[in-house]
Motif scaffolding. Structure first.
Motif, mmCIF file in Angstrom:
data_model
loop_
_atom_site.group_PDB
_atom_site.id
_atom_site.type_symbol
_atom_site.label_atom_id
_atom_site.label_comp_id
_atom_site.label_asym_id
_atom_site.label_seq_id
_atom_site.Cartn_x
_atom_site.Cartn_y
_atom_site.Cartn_z
ATOM 1 N N LYS A 16 57.908 -11.313 -37.713
ATOM 2 C CA LYS A 16 56.765 -11.108 -36.823
ATOM 3 C C LYS A 16 55.536 -11.801 -37.409
ATOM 4 O O LYS A 16 54.761 -12.418 -36.680
ATOM 5 N N ASN A 17 55.398 -11.748 -38.732
ATOM 6 C CA ASN A 17 54.248 -12.382 -39.387
ATOM 7 C C ASN A 17 54.269 -13.894 -39.226
ATOM 8 O O ASN A 17 53.225 -14.521 -39.089
ATOM 9 N N GLU A 18 55.462 -14.485 -39.236
ATOM 10 C CA GLU A 18 55.561 -15.934 -39.056
ATOM 11 C C GLU A 18 55.109 -16.331 -37.653
ATOM 12 O O GLU A 18 54.406 -17.324 -37.478
ATOM 13 N N LEU A 19 55.486 -15.543 -36.662
ATOM 14 C CA LEU A 19 55.068 -15.819 -35.291
ATOM 15 C C LEU A 19 53.549 -15.674 -35.152
ATOM 16 O O LEU A 19 52.889 -16.508 -34.532
ATOM 17 N N ILE A 20 52.996 -14.655 -35.759
ATOM 18 C CA ILE A 20 51.543 -14.456 -35.727
ATOM 19 C C ILE A 20 50.843 -15.635 -36.391
ATOM 20 O O ILE A 20 49.824 -16.129 -35.900
ATOM 21 N N THR A 21 51.400 -16.119 -37.489
ATOM 22 C CA THR A 21 50.817 -17.254 -38.208
ATOM 23 C C THR A 21 50.767 -18.495 -37.322
ATOM 24 O O THR A 21 49.781 -19.235 -37.341
ATOM 25 N N ILE A 22 51.814 -18.729 -36.536
ATOM 26 C CA ILE A 22 51.840 -19.886 -35.638
ATOM 27 C C ILE A 22 50.661 -19.819 -34.671
ATOM 28 O O ILE A 22 49.954 -20.805 -34.455
ATOM 29 N N PHE A 23 50.430 -18.642 -34.092
ATOM 30 C CA PHE A 23 49.319 -18.488 -33.145
ATOM 31 C C PHE A 23 47.966 -18.590 -33.851
ATOM 32 O O PHE A 23 47.018 -19.175 -33.323
ATOM 33 N N GLU A 24 47.851 -18.026 -35.044
ATOM 34 C CA GLU A 24 46.586 -18.096 -35.781
ATOM 35 C C GLU A 24 46.245 -19.529 -36.158
ATOM 36 O O GLU A 24 45.082 -19.940 -36.079
ATOM 37 N N GLU A 25 47.253 -20.311 -36.571
ATOM 38 C CA GLU A 25 47.007 -21.712 -36.915
ATOM 39 C C GLU A 25 46.488 -22.486 -35.716
ATOM 40 O O GLU A 25 45.568 -23.297 -35.841
ATOM 41 N N GLU A 26 47.079 -22.229 -34.551
ATOM 42 C CA GLU A 26 46.637 -22.919 -33.341
ATOM 43 C C GLU A 26 45.208 -22.521 -32.986
ATOM 44 O O GLU A 26 44.395 -23.359 -32.611
#
Length: 72
Positions: A51-61
């Protein structure tokens, strides 16, 4: 109603195989937002995504968009 694009499955698989062969994990940051999401979604069944990896993708964008707004 929007028209749906018909995709040749054989061509799609061939392009995906070529993309997978040319993929260099060190260039992970060079992937677009959509590519990162697709890579996350299309993982092998046994490999679970964090879940943290998915959140990271959105935060980077979001950070990228914020920087563009600050510069522009």
């Amino acid at each position: 109603m929007p028209k749906k694009k018909i995709v040749d499955l054989a061509q799609y698989r061939q392009e995906k195989a070529q993309t997978d062969k040319n993929f260099d994990p060190s260039n992970k940051d060079d992937l677009s937002f959509e590519e990162k999401l697709q890579k996350f979604i299309h993982r092998p069944l046994g490999e679970t995504g964090s879940k943290n990896e998915l959140i990271t993708i959105f935060e980077e964008e979001q950070l990228k968009k914020d920087r563009e707004d600050d510069e522009g």
